[in-house]
Structure formats: C-alpha cells, structure tokens
Design an enzyme around this catalytic site. Structure first.
Site, PDB file in Angstrom:
ATOM      1  NE  ARG A  50      -3.309  -2.139   3.145  1.00  0.00           N
ATOM      2  CZ  ARG A  50      -3.634  -2.449   4.395  1.00  0.00           C
ATOM      3  NH1 ARG A  50      -3.293  -1.622   5.389  1.00  0.00           N
ATOM      4  NH2 ARG A  50      -4.301  -3.549   4.667  1.00  0.00           N
ATOM      5  CG  HIS A  86      -0.199  -3.883   4.452  1.00  0.00           C
ATOM      6  ND1 HIS A  86      -0.425  -4.951   3.612  1.00  0.00           N
ATOM      7  CD2 HIS A  86      -0.808  -4.194   5.626  1.00  0.00           C
ATOM      8  CE1 HIS A  86      -1.156  -5.860   4.245  1.00  0.00           C
ATOM      9  NE2 HIS A  86      -1.397  -5.419   5.473  1.00  0.00           N
ATOM     10  CG  ASP A  94      -3.734  -8.059   5.334  1.00  0.00           C
ATOM     11  OD1 ASP A  94      -2.770  -8.296   6.100  1.00  0.00           O
ATOM     12  OD2 ASP A  94      -4.326  -6.958   5.313  1.00  0.00           O
ATOM     13  CE1 TYR A 129      -2.231  -7.764  18.044  1.00  0.00           C
ATOM     14  CE2 TYR A 129      -3.162  -6.824  16.034  1.00  0.00           C
ATOM     15  CZ  TYR A 129      -2.300  -6.732  17.120  1.00  0.00           C
ATOM     16  OH  TYR A 129      -1.521  -5.609  17.274  1.00  0.00           O
ATOM     17  CG  HIS A 136      -5.610  -8.867  12.340  1.00  0.00           C
ATOM     18  ND1 HIS A 136      -5.531  -7.669  13.011  1.00  0.00           N
ATOM     19  CD2 HIS A 136      -4.640  -8.835  11.383  1.00  0.00           C
ATOM     20  CE1 HIS A 136      -4.544  -6.944  12.497  1.00  0.00           C
ATOM     21  NE2 HIS A 136      -3.998  -7.619  11.512  1.00  0.00           N
ATOM     22  CG  ASP A 174     -11.691  -9.299   7.889  1.00  0.00           C
ATOM     23  OD1 ASP A 174     -10.609  -9.118   8.494  1.00  0.00           O
ATOM     24  OD2 ASP A 174     -12.249  -8.430   7.190  1.00  0.00           O
ATOM     25  CG  HIS A 175      -6.981  -9.849   7.529  1.00  0.00           C
ATOM     26  ND1 HIS A 175      -7.838  -8.959   8.146  1.00  0.00           N
ATOM     27  CD2 HIS A 175      -5.721  -9.404   7.792  1.00  0.00           C
ATOM     28  CE1 HIS A 175      -7.132  -8.020   8.760  1.00  0.00           C
ATOM     29  NE2 HIS A 175      -5.844  -8.272   8.569  1.00  0.00           N
ATOM     30  CG  HIS A 215      -0.746  -8.746   8.967  1.00  0.00           C
ATOM     31  ND1 HIS A 215      -0.762  -7.722   8.038  1.00  0.00           N
ATOM     32  CD2 HIS A 215       0.404  -8.590   9.682  1.00  0.00           C
ATOM     33  CE1 HIS A 215       0.325  -6.984   8.191  1.00  0.00           C
ATOM     34  NE2 HIS A 215       1.052  -7.491   9.179  1.00  0.00           N
TER      35      HIS A 215
END
Length: 246
Positions: free
Chosen positions: A170, A186, A193, A221, A224, A226-227, A229
């Site tokens: 990013r 990122h 992710d 955590y 987090h 939904d993913h 990392h």
C-alpha cells in the site's frame, strides 16, 4: 498455464538428462527462463550474488520461528533451508544446490522471477509502480518478491492448494484510505493479508510459523477476524489467540 507446463516438462527433462552424464563439466546449466540462471553448484562456505538469488527462492524454508538472511553467504542456515526445500520436493537432501535443485526452481518461477502461483499484480492493487510507500519503489517490489517465495513454500506445504491474497503493498494514500496503521508493514511491501480459501484463517496462521515471517496476526487479534496477516516486522509478533498462535 501452457507456458508453465512446457517449462516444467523442460526442467524435468533436463534433470533426467543430467543423470546420464558420466563426465564432469564446468558448463553452466541451460537457462530455463528469462529470470536467472545459476552457473555453478553452490554449497556451504561459498558466497556471491548467485547464493543470494538462491536464498530468495528458499526463504520460505528457514524452519520454525526462523528467518533466512538474504546476505549472499552460504552458511549453516542456508544449507538447512536448501535441505528443507529438497525434502519438500523429493530431491536428494544433501544441502548442496546443484542441477536437480536448480531445475526444480526453474520449474517454479516465471520470467520475472516470481513463483508460478503468485504475481506482482496480486501483491499490488494500489500503485502499479510501487511508489508512495515507506521505502523506495524498488525496495517495496523486492520485499513483495521475497514474500511471494515464502507464500509459495507455504502453499506447497498446504498441499499445493490456493492461498488467497486480499491485501499487500500500500502507498500512504491507499493505507490511509483503508484505515491502516501509520506504521503498517504494508507500506514497506513486506506484508500480506490472507483470506479464507481452501484453508481457514487459523490454518494459515499456524502454518505461517514455519515460513519465515516475524509478524503473524490473525483471529483473536483486534481487527483481524477476517484475515491472517504475515509480515517482516523487525520485532517478532505472533498473535492469533483464537488459533493458538502466540
């Protein structure tokens, strides 16, 4: 897909032909693609750019809770990573990178040096020129390449099933737009992710511990759920309490 299949067949044919040679030669192995060709057998005690190129491709085999240095020096840690790579692909596991090891690597990479199952575009849906982050564009792109080889190793360990990338590099603008941390990895191009695919988020977090990431954050955590990392934070942080990862 056709191009990759042809290259894989070519690499396997080259490896088979090598077993029929009874004389020792100093010729470099045939170049398998447009990325990189090794011209000598590599073993512990050697150094150079060819060693560093090898380290990039076996960076996903450092062992549990370890990170392989990409320093161009073939030390014990590099030898151990080569052994694990060789074991993973059913090669003679002697820790020496020769024709069979290189042939397998050639079969695993595309012309731009990325592993066959991941692409630069997949790890950058922000700025296509890799600019605007916390490091120069070339550094962010290189960090992403190393991450791809680690993901390739994890993908193979998980039965060669798909790993779904939901976010990676990013720029500051992209990071701000999604509410990312100002210190997010990122921004360095060294964070990825991962979303649910054939594997649960917990399975991904658990397996990631073997493939060279210092930062692993997942379910349990904050933020987090939904993913999962994974990143190269200088300070080791593993936190996915719902998955037993700490």
């Amino acid at each position: 897909m056709f191009r990759r299949t042809v290259r894989i067949l070519a690499a396997l044919t080259m490896a088979a032909a090598a077993t029929l040679v009874t004389t020792v030669t100093t010729a470099a192995p045939a170049q398998a693609d447009g990325c990189y060709t090794w011209g000598r057998t590599l073993s512990e005690g050697m150094s150079g750019e060819d060693v560093r190129q090898l380290q990039i491709r076996v960076a996903g085999y450092p062992g549990y809770n370890s990170v392989l240095a990409l320093d161009g020096v073939f030390g014990p840690a590099t030898r151990a990573a080569v052994v694990r790579f060789q074991q993973a692909y059913g090669l003679g596991a002697d820790g020496i990178a020769g024709q069979q090891t290189f042939s397998r690597i050639y079969a695993l990479q595309d012309n731009d040096c990325t592993p066959v199952n991941f692409t630069y575009a997949e790890l950058n849906n922000c700025n296509s020129d890799w600019s605007g982050g916390a490091v120069p564009a070339a550094t962010a792109r290189f960090n992403a390449l190393v991450n791809m080889w680690k993901l390739q190793a994890m993908r193979h360990a998980l039965g060669d099933q798909r790993i779904r990338v939901t976010s990676a590099f990013r720029s500051h603008a992209c990071n701000n737009a999604v509410g990312g941390s100002p210190s997010s990895r990122h921004l360095y191009g060294d964070a990825v992710d991962l979303g649910v695919s054939p594997h649960s988020l917990c399975r991904l977090a658990q397996q990631a511990r073997n493939h060279g990431w210092r930062e692993i954050l997942g379910p349990g955590y904050p933020g987090h759920s939904d993913h999962t990392h994974v990143a190269h934070d200088p300070i080791r942080t593993w936190s996915a309490s719902s998955c037993g990862v700490s």
